[in-house]
Scaffold this motif. Structure first.
Motif, PDB file in Angstrom:
ATOM      1  N   MET A 113       0.841  -1.176   0.000  1.00 48.49           N
ATOM      2  CA  MET A 113       0.000   0.000   0.000  1.00 48.49           C
ATOM      3  C   MET A 113       0.888   1.242   0.000  1.00 48.49           C
ATOM      4  N   SER A 114       0.534   2.212  -0.821  1.00 47.58           N
ATOM      5  CA  SER A 114       1.322   3.428  -0.980  1.00 47.58           C
ATOM      6  C   SER A 114       0.938   4.491   0.047  1.00 47.58           C
ATOM      7  N   ASN A 115       1.921   5.255   0.477  1.00 42.88           N
ATOM      8  CA  ASN A 115       1.677   6.377   1.380  1.00 42.88           C
ATOM      9  C   ASN A 115       1.472   7.671   0.606  1.00 42.88           C
ATOM     10  N   GLN A 116       1.249   7.586  -0.684  1.00 48.32           N
ATOM     11  CA  GLN A 116       1.077   8.766  -1.519  1.00 48.32           C
ATOM     12  C   GLN A 116      -0.385   8.959  -1.874  1.00 48.32           C
ATOM     13  N   VAL A 117      -0.723  10.187  -2.164  1.00 49.67           N
ATOM     14  CA  VAL A 117      -2.068  10.532  -2.600  1.00 49.67           C
ATOM     15  C   VAL A 117      -1.968  11.038  -4.033  1.00 49.67           C
ATOM     16  N   ASP A 118      -2.783  10.484  -4.900  1.00 51.72           N
ATOM     17  CA  ASP A 118      -2.811  10.947  -6.290  1.00 51.72           C
ATOM     18  C   ASP A 118      -3.688  12.177  -6.409  1.00 51.72           C
ATOM     19  N   PHE A 119      -3.255  13.103  -7.219  1.00 55.84           N
ATOM     20  CA  PHE A 119      -4.034  14.294  -7.524  1.00 55.84           C
ATOM     21  C   PHE A 119      -3.947  14.487  -9.029  1.00 55.84           C
ATOM     22  N   ARG A 120      -5.060  14.360  -9.697  1.00 59.67           N
ATOM     23  CA  ARG A 120      -5.068  14.480 -11.152  1.00 59.67           C
ATOM     24  C   ARG A 120      -5.972  15.617 -11.580  1.00 59.67           C
TER      25      ARG A 120
END
Length: 139
Positions: free
Chosen positions: A1-8
């Motif tokens: 699981m990634s600790n990043q948040v996607d923003f598109r």
């Protein structure tokens, strides 16, 4: 699981901002600053204190401090734009000033030597240090 948040973000091809999206594209290798920094600096300088107020949980003092920081960051962006397009004299006419020195002393995300304007923008040093105006404002 990634600790990043996607923003598109998506724009239609007829949007007046499509040029901006192309400029900020990862394909553009000639950017002045890291792409992610450019995007977050532009958004955070205005919207971060408002988002904190909306979220809640911050004291009035904290919110005012965040707003002051945002105002400072916006001023640095104005100064950077003016310098980039040789508009320093126009800024002086409306009372916006720039620091005479640029250095790397940082406290809580703000460079304290830059928090109080020291000179008019026409006195800005024209060197590679000028590109650090925005970098210093956000680091």
């Amino acid at each position: 699981m990634s600790n990043q948040v996607d923003f598109r973000f998506q724009f239609s091809t007829d949007s007046p901002y499509i040029l901006l999206v192309k400029y900020l594209s990862p394909k553009n290798k000639a950017l002045s600053f890291p792409r992610q920094n450019m995007i977050i600096w532009a958004i955070a300088a205005f919207w971060y204190p408002i988002a904190c107020k909306w979220l809640g949980g911050f004291s009035e003092s904290d919110l005012k401090s965040k707003a002051r920081t945002a105002i400072y960051q916006l001023q640095q962006q104005i100064i950077y734009l003016a310098h980039t397009f040789n508009l320093e004299q126009e800024l002086g006419q409306i009372g916006i000033v720039a620091p005479t020195t640029l250095n790397n002393n940082h406290i809580d995300g703000i460079n304290p030597s830059l928090t109080v304007p020291l000179a008019t923008t026409s006195e800005l040093h024209h060197s590679q240090n000028d590109d650090r105006l925005l970098d210093n404002a956000f680091n």
